[in-house]
Design a protein around this motif. Structure first.
Motif, PDB file in Angstrom:
ATOM      1  N   MET B   1      21.682  46.523  48.600  1.00 43.88           N
ATOM      2  CA  MET B   1      22.836  46.605  47.696  1.00 43.88           C
ATOM      3  C   MET B   1      23.804  45.464  47.958  1.00 43.88           C
ATOM      4  O   MET B   1      24.279  44.787  47.056  1.00 43.88           O
ATOM      5  N   ASP B   2      24.061  45.218  49.279  1.00 38.23           N
ATOM      6  CA  ASP B   2      24.958  44.140  49.633  1.00 38.23           C
ATOM      7  C   ASP B   2      24.429  42.810  49.096  1.00 38.23           C
ATOM      8  O   ASP B   2      25.167  41.986  48.577  1.00 38.23           O
ATOM      9  N   ASP B   3      23.105  42.644  49.223  1.00 38.99           N
ATOM     10  CA  ASP B   3      22.466  41.429  48.695  1.00 38.99           C
ATOM     11  C   ASP B   3      22.743  41.269  47.218  1.00 38.99           C
ATOM     12  O   ASP B   3      23.068  40.187  46.733  1.00 38.99           O
ATOM     13  N   LEU B   4      22.565  42.375  46.498  1.00 43.18           N
ATOM     14  CA  LEU B   4      22.765  42.357  45.059  1.00 43.18           C
ATOM     15  C   LEU B   4      24.178  41.863  44.748  1.00 43.18           C
ATOM     16  O   LEU B   4      24.400  40.999  43.910  1.00 43.18           O
ATOM     17  N   ILE B   5      25.137  42.402  45.499  1.00 39.07           N
ATOM     18  CA  ILE B   5      26.528  42.037  45.245  1.00 39.07           C
ATOM     19  C   ILE B   5      26.782  40.575  45.611  1.00 39.07           C
ATOM     20  O   ILE B   5      27.316  39.804  44.820  1.00 39.07           O
ATOM     21  N   ARG B   6      26.337  40.192  46.814  1.00 38.90           N
ATOM     22  CA  ARG B   6      26.656  38.834  47.259  1.00 38.90           C
ATOM     23  C   ARG B   6      25.869  37.758  46.509  1.00 38.90           C
ATOM     24  O   ARG B   6      26.383  36.678  46.236  1.00 38.90           O
ATOM     25  N   GLN B   7      24.623  38.068  46.224  1.00 37.00           N
ATOM     26  CA  GLN B   7      23.800  37.008  45.626  1.00 37.00           C
ATOM     27  C   GLN B   7      23.838  36.979  44.101  1.00 37.00           C
ATOM     28  O   GLN B   7      23.580  35.952  43.496  1.00 37.00           O
ATOM     29  N   HIS B   8      24.109  38.102  43.505  1.00 35.86           N
ATOM     30  CA  HIS B   8      24.033  38.116  42.042  1.00 35.86           C
ATOM     31  C   HIS B   8      25.382  38.341  41.372  1.00 35.86           C
ATOM     32  O   HIS B   8      25.703  37.693  40.398  1.00 35.86           O
ATOM     33  N   ILE B   9      26.160  39.266  41.920  1.00 32.41           N
ATOM     34  CA  ILE B   9      27.392  39.623  41.216  1.00 32.41           C
ATOM     35  C   ILE B   9      28.529  38.642  41.521  1.00 32.41           C
ATOM     36  O   ILE B   9      29.106  38.047  40.608  1.00 32.41           O
ATOM     37  N   LEU B  10      28.810  38.431  42.812  1.00 34.07           N
ATOM     38  CA  LEU B  10      29.940  37.559  43.149  1.00 34.07           C
ATOM     39  C   LEU B  10      29.848  36.157  42.531  1.00 34.07           C
ATOM     40  O   LEU B  10      30.824  35.666  41.964  1.00 34.07           O
ATOM     41  N   PRO B  11      28.699  35.508  42.619  1.00 31.85           N
ATOM     42  CA  PRO B  11      28.641  34.135  42.085  1.00 31.85           C
ATOM     43  C   PRO B  11      29.012  34.069  40.602  1.00 31.85           C
ATOM     44  O   PRO B  11      29.651  33.116  40.167  1.00 31.85           O
ATOM     45  N   SER B  12      28.647  35.079  39.824  1.00 33.54           N
ATOM     46  CA  SER B  12      28.939  35.027  38.395  1.00 33.54           C
ATOM     47  C   SER B  12      30.405  35.300  38.109  1.00 33.54           C
ATOM     48  O   SER B  12      30.953  34.841  37.125  1.00 33.54           O
ATOM     49  N   LEU B  13      31.023  36.095  38.947  1.00 36.17           N
ATOM     50  CA  LEU B  13      32.350  36.599  38.588  1.00 36.17           C
ATOM     51  C   LEU B  13      33.477  35.961  39.378  1.00 36.17           C
ATOM     52  O   LEU B  13      34.647  36.203  39.117  1.00 36.17           O
ATOM     53  N   LYS B  14      33.105  35.203  40.376  1.00 34.63           N
ATOM     54  CA  LYS B  14      34.013  34.499  41.284  1.00 34.63           C
ATOM     55  C   LYS B  14      35.525  34.557  40.991  1.00 34.63           C
ATOM     56  O   LYS B  14      36.007  34.039  39.997  1.00 34.63           O
ATOM     57  N   ASN B  15      36.274  35.179  41.854  1.00 31.89           N
ATOM     58  CA  ASN B  15      37.733  35.052  41.858  1.00 31.89           C
ATOM     59  C   ASN B  15      38.261  35.597  43.177  1.00 31.89           C
ATOM     60  O   ASN B  15      37.575  36.340  43.877  1.00 31.89           O
ATOM     61  N   ASP B  16      39.494  35.254  43.542  1.00 29.58           N
ATOM     62  CA  ASP B  16      40.003  35.557  44.881  1.00 29.58           C
ATOM     63  C   ASP B  16      40.022  37.052  45.185  1.00 29.58           C
ATOM     64  O   ASP B  16      39.586  37.494  46.241  1.00 29.58           O
ATOM     65  N   ALA B  17      40.530  37.810  44.227  1.00 28.44           N
ATOM     66  CA  ALA B  17      40.669  39.242  44.492  1.00 28.44           C
ATOM     67  C   ALA B  17      39.319  39.884  44.773  1.00 28.44           C
ATOM     68  O   ALA B  17      39.181  40.692  45.688  1.00 28.44           O
ATOM     69  N   LEU B  18      38.329  39.496  43.992  1.00 32.72           N
ATOM     70  CA  LEU B  18      37.002  40.106  44.137  1.00 32.72           C
ATOM     71  C   LEU B  18      36.329  39.623  45.414  1.00 32.72           C
ATOM     72  O   LEU B  18      35.670  40.393  46.112  1.00 32.72           O
ATOM     73  N   ASP B  19      36.487  38.347  45.714  1.00 34.73           N
ATOM     74  CA  ASP B  19      35.806  37.770  46.870  1.00 34.73           C
ATOM     75  C   ASP B  19      36.182  38.467  48.176  1.00 34.73           C
ATOM     76  O   ASP B  19      35.413  38.488  49.124  1.00 34.73           O
ATOM     77  N   GLU B  20      37.379  39.074  48.218  1.00 35.04           N
ATOM     78  CA  GLU B  20      37.778  39.780  49.442  1.00 35.04           C
ATOM     79  C   GLU B  20      36.899  40.992  49.708  1.00 35.04           C
ATOM     80  O   GLU B  20      36.799  41.459  50.831  1.00 35.04           O
ATOM     81  N   LEU B  21      36.287  41.534  48.669  1.00 34.82           N
ATOM     82  CA  LEU B  21      35.431  42.722  48.772  1.00 34.82           C
ATOM     83  C   LEU B  21      36.122  43.886  49.475  1.00 34.82           C
ATOM     84  O   LEU B  21      35.536  44.570  50.302  1.00 34.82           O
ATOM     85  N   GLY B  22      37.378  44.080  49.191  1.00 32.17           N
ATOM     86  CA  GLY B  22      38.115  45.203  49.798  1.00 32.17           C
ATOM     87  C   GLY B  22      37.788  46.495  49.078  1.00 32.17           C
ATOM     88  O   GLY B  22      37.035  46.506  48.101  1.00 32.17           O
ATOM     89  N   ARG B 102      36.275  34.716  31.777  1.00 30.39           N
ATOM     90  CA  ARG B 102      36.996  33.437  31.892  1.00 30.39           C
ATOM     91  C   ARG B 102      37.637  33.062  30.563  1.00 30.39           C
ATOM     92  O   ARG B 102      38.798  32.689  30.500  1.00 30.39           O
ATOM     93  N   GLN B 103      36.860  33.196  29.496  1.00 36.19           N
ATOM     94  CA  GLN B 103      37.403  32.856  28.175  1.00 36.19           C
ATOM     95  C   GLN B 103      38.607  33.732  27.827  1.00 36.19           C
ATOM     96  O   GLN B 103      39.498  33.308  27.111  1.00 36.19           O
ATOM     97  N   SER B 104      38.597  34.945  28.320  1.00 37.72           N
ATOM     98  CA  SER B 104      39.694  35.853  27.993  1.00 37.72           C
ATOM     99  C   SER B 104      40.825  35.734  28.990  1.00 37.72           C
ATOM    100  O   SER B 104      41.788  36.503  28.927  1.00 37.72           O
ATOM    101  N   ASN B 105      40.664  34.822  29.953  1.00 36.87           N
ATOM    102  CA  ASN B 105      41.718  34.621  30.933  1.00 36.87           C
ATOM    103  C   ASN B 105      41.995  35.859  31.763  1.00 36.87           C
ATOM    104  O   ASN B 105      43.146  36.190  32.029  1.00 36.87           O
ATOM    105  N   VAL B 106      40.955  36.521  32.151  1.00 31.69           N
ATOM    106  CA  VAL B 106      41.151  37.747  32.915  1.00 31.69           C
ATOM    107  C   VAL B 106      40.140  37.765  34.061  1.00 31.69           C
ATOM    108  O   VAL B 106      39.032  37.263  33.918  1.00 31.69           O
ATOM    109  N   ASP B 107      40.562  38.288  35.223  1.00 32.96           N
ATOM    110  CA  ASP B 107      39.645  38.369  36.358  1.00 32.96           C
ATOM    111  C   ASP B 107      39.059  39.765  36.460  1.00 32.96           C
ATOM    112  O   ASP B 107      39.723  40.749  36.138  1.00 32.96           O
ATOM    113  N   ILE B 108      37.822  39.800  36.951  1.00 28.97           N
ATOM    114  CA  ILE B 108      37.242  41.096  37.291  1.00 28.97           C
ATOM    115  C   ILE B 108      37.531  41.290  38.763  1.00 28.97           C
ATOM    116  O   ILE B 108      37.013  40.568  39.605  1.00 28.97           O
ATOM    117  N   VAL B 109      38.425  42.219  39.075  1.00 28.26           N
ATOM    118  CA  VAL B 109      38.962  42.267  40.427  1.00 28.26           C
ATOM    119  C   VAL B 109      38.340  43.350  41.292  1.00 28.26           C
ATOM    120  O   VAL B 109      38.508  43.362  42.495  1.00 28.26           O
TER     121      VAL B 109
END
Ligand code: SF4
Ligand code: SF4
Lengths: 360, 321
Positions: B1-22, B102-109
């Motif tokens: 699951m962690d792999d799925l998140i780190r390798q597939h989800i984070l790269p597509s959605l990249k932003n500071d809030a999400l990258d913290e994975l809190g 990105r086009q909508s100027n909104v982050d997925i946090v």
């Protein structure tokens, strides 16, 4: 196009003024009914010209006994029922196909070919095709019956409820208290049987018969032609659907119907039994006749309590005059078939009528 | 699951809030007047001409925020994935989610991913939730609507629904149809920030224009009159609807809004719309009128007749002829 509509409208107004009395024109085609409502055609007609939605929807005219026969077959585990979508919600004595659909032996098909394919894909079941419709769908049913015979698809059969339009028109006009002054004749049916088929109505009952297409302008021009005839005291046969309808119709389609079917007396909702109005498979195709295969028959069955579909179909009342309309009977919870079918008069009134309960 | 998140989800959605994975995303929002919404997406087919379930999941939620008069600031994304779902398809969907956000100027946090056994979901389901900051000075609502107000739409109707239906039915001319799926935040914010006459907005998704206008009539007790000839419809959409027996007025849109506008500001609104790629075909299609007996939506047809437009109901069944 608006010019043509405006001109026809002026001519209709003028003719109706000359006529002075109430004029009732009946359409006997579901597609006409829907187009008339959807385009708000009634709202632009003079007040003494009334349109009646007659027995033009194959679902609505099918007798209760036929529906019960289908439901009876649906209860058998060795059968798959292949039906057009509109049929599945029609209420029968105990439930509708939709309720029984949970059993998964009811399949919605878009064509008779789909039904035959279903039989080929399910060799361990008998597929019963719910074959309803007028002369328009009968040729397609004939084609698959012949295919099934040629390819020995033995697990295929049809429950023929196919109906013929002209006998029904005769029956309507033979009623003592009918109020029909003229017919707007169906486009597709005429393409098959030819507009010549309505000559007997004009001759025997002196009622104008005018074939029209489905575009609003075609319908209005058809109505205009009828008004013109009536105001001139004439009753003539005329096709205004030149591109599609000829006098003799589609001979090949007529031949294939003839090859497979013969007209027998049959039940219509509201109209009762009409002579030579229903198509039965000829003896040489008896094995594909679900009635004979399962030894069942279309019993004249009691109509649904409180539902006045019969009178609606004969043009004697308008749907809002039925006590159940809009309150107990709605498209979500239909009581009678005229509210089930998208081409039914009650459903069209409900969907497009100005006040749900009363006026247009 | 962690792999799925780190390798597939984070790269597509990249932003500071999400990258913290809190466990929760921390947001800095300079307002105490917020809008909050959520929606789930189960569309079939997953990929269609003009978009896919991912793009739809972002557009649907940001559009809901925008028509409420707010600017989207953060989204949550939850994926429910059926075991065995192809990873390449997931990547494609994620890429579209990232791109549309990105086009909508909104982050997925923040987000969540669950895999369920095969049969427990139909390939992939997506839920998004979103927070928007209400635009200063903008107050939209049914209660603002008055007789004489105009009904505006930003373009053609029925494109999304007919695309999906005809792809499902495998209609021959499905290639001529394209979903209008788009994020409307840019256009709507521009309108709301530069004009003052907009009283109410809604995106006519399920149930189409017919449902939205009926909601207006029901909630205001006023009536609505529209003109068939003024409603923009692409010919291919009309043809598909006619063929399958649908009324385009009831077909879903995913890149459209209906605005109720005061008569004085219609010109300004139309001008802004027509200068924006998503509003080129904007039109005034009707107006709010007094109610005669019961609140109704009425349409003047092509031939000058009148009929009502009902709240869509039931499921449309294939016709016999
Ligand atoms: S003409 Fe066509 S549409 Fe009209 S009732 Fe006959 S089959 Fe149905
Ligand atoms: S309103 Fe319903 S119950 Fe009454 S006639 Fe029509 S279908 Fe039958």
């Amino acid at each position: 196009m608006l010019d043509r509509i405006n001109k026809a409208q002026r001519d209709i107004d003028a003719a109706c003024e000359i006529l002075g009395r109430q004029i009732n024109i009946m359409e006997v085609c579901g597609t006409h009914t829907v187009s008339i409502f959807r385009n708000g055609i009634r709202s632009i007609l003079p007040s003494n010209l009334k349109l009646l939605s007659g027995p033009g929807c194959p679902v609505c005219v099918t007798g209760q006994g036929y529906i019960d026969a289908v439901l009876q077959l649906a209860d058998r585990d060795d059968c798959l029922i292949a039906t057009y979508g509109d049929m599945i919600r029609v209420p029968g004595k105990d439930g509708s196909l939709e309720i029984k659909q949970a059993k998964a032996n009811i399949k919605i098909v878009l064509s008779s070919e789909d039904a035959l394919q279903l039989a080929k894909d399910n060799p361990d079941k008998t597929v019963v095709f719910v074959a309803v419709g007028f002369e328009t769908t009968a040729p397609a049913t004939s084609v698959v019956v012949k295919e099934a015979a040629a390819g020995s698809v033995e697990n295929f059969c049809i429950l023929s409820g196919h109906k013929l339009v002209v006998p029904a028109m005769r029956a309507l006009l033979s009623e003592k208290n009918h109020n029909i002054n003229a017919f707007l004749c169906p486009g597709h049916v005429s393409a098959i049987i030819g507009y010549g088929a309505f000559a007997e109505i004009v001759e025997d009952f002196s009622r104008p018969c005018v074939v029209a297409g489905f575009e609003p302008v075609q319908i209005i021009e058809g109505l205009c032609e009828i008004c013109r005839q009536l105001s001139a005291g004439k009753a003539e046969l005329k096709s205004m659907y030149f591109a599609v309808v000829t006098e003799k119709g589609n001979i090949a389609a007529q031949q294939i119907i003839d090859e497979c079917f013969e007209p027998v007396d049959g039940y219509w909702r509201g109209l009762g039994e009409i002579q030579k109005s229903t198509l039965k498979l000829k003896d040489k195709y008896a094995q594909f006749d679900a009635f004979r295969r399962f030894s069942i028959s279309e019993e004249p069955s009691e109509e649904i309590k409180g539902c006045r579909c019969g009178e609606v179909l004969c043009g004697l009342i308008e749907p809002p005059e039925c006590g159940l309309f809009g309150r107990d009977c709605t498209p979500q919870e239909p009581v009678g078939p005229c509210m089930v079918s998208s081409e039914g008069a009650c459903a069209a009134w409900f969907k497009y009528g100005r006040e749900k309960r009363r006026k247009l | 699951m962690d792999d799925l998140i780190r390798q597939h989800i984070l790269p597509s959605l990249k932003n500071d809030a999400l990258d913290e994975l809190g466990d929760s995303a921390r947001l800095n929002v300079a307002s105490n007047s917020l809008c909050f919404t959520t929606d789930s997406y189960v569309v079939k087919p997953l990929f269609f001409n003009g978009g896919d379930i991912g793009k739809l999941a972002v557009c649907g939620t940001v559009n809901d925020l925008a028509v409420a008069g707010s600017k989207p600031v953060a989204l949550a994304l939850s994926l429910i994935i059926e075991d065995g779902f192809e990873i390449e398809l997931l990547d494609k969907i994620l890429a579209n989610i990232g791109e549309t956000a990105r086009q909508s100027n909104v982050d997925i946090v923040t987000g969540d991913t669950k895999t369920v056994e095969s049969g427990a979901a139909d390939r992939i389901f997506i839920n998004t939730a979103g927070i928007g900051v209400r635009l200063a000075g903008v107050d939209l609502g049914f209660d603002k609507i008055a007789v004489g107000d105009k009904i505006m739409i930003n373009g053609t109707i029925g494109d999304h629904g007919m695309t999906i239906i005809s792809q499902r039915e495998e209609l021959k001319f499905q290639s001529q149809l394209k979903s209008d799926c788009a994020s409307l935040t840019g256009l709507i914010c521009e309108l709301l920030e530069n004009t003052s006459g907009i009283k109410f907005m809604r995106d006519p998704t399920r149930g189409g224009l017919a449902a939205t206008l009926n909601e207006i009539a029901r909630s205001t007790a006023l009536s609505v009159e529209i003109r068939e000839t003024d409603i923009p419809v692409r010919p291919a959409v009309q043809a598909a609807a006619d063929m399958l027996g649908f009324d385009v007025l009831t077909i879903a849109n995913e890149g459209k809004f209906v605005a109720v506008v005061s008569p004085e500001s219609t010109d300004d609104c139309l001008k802004i719309c027509r200068n924006h790629p998503l509003g080129k075909e904007a039109k005034i299609i009707g107006e709010v009128v007094e109610t005669r007996d019961v609140p109704l939506v009425e349409i003047e047809t092509r031939i000058g007749g009148k009929r009502i437009v009902q709240m869509p109901y039931g499921r449309e069944l294939p016709r016999i002829c």
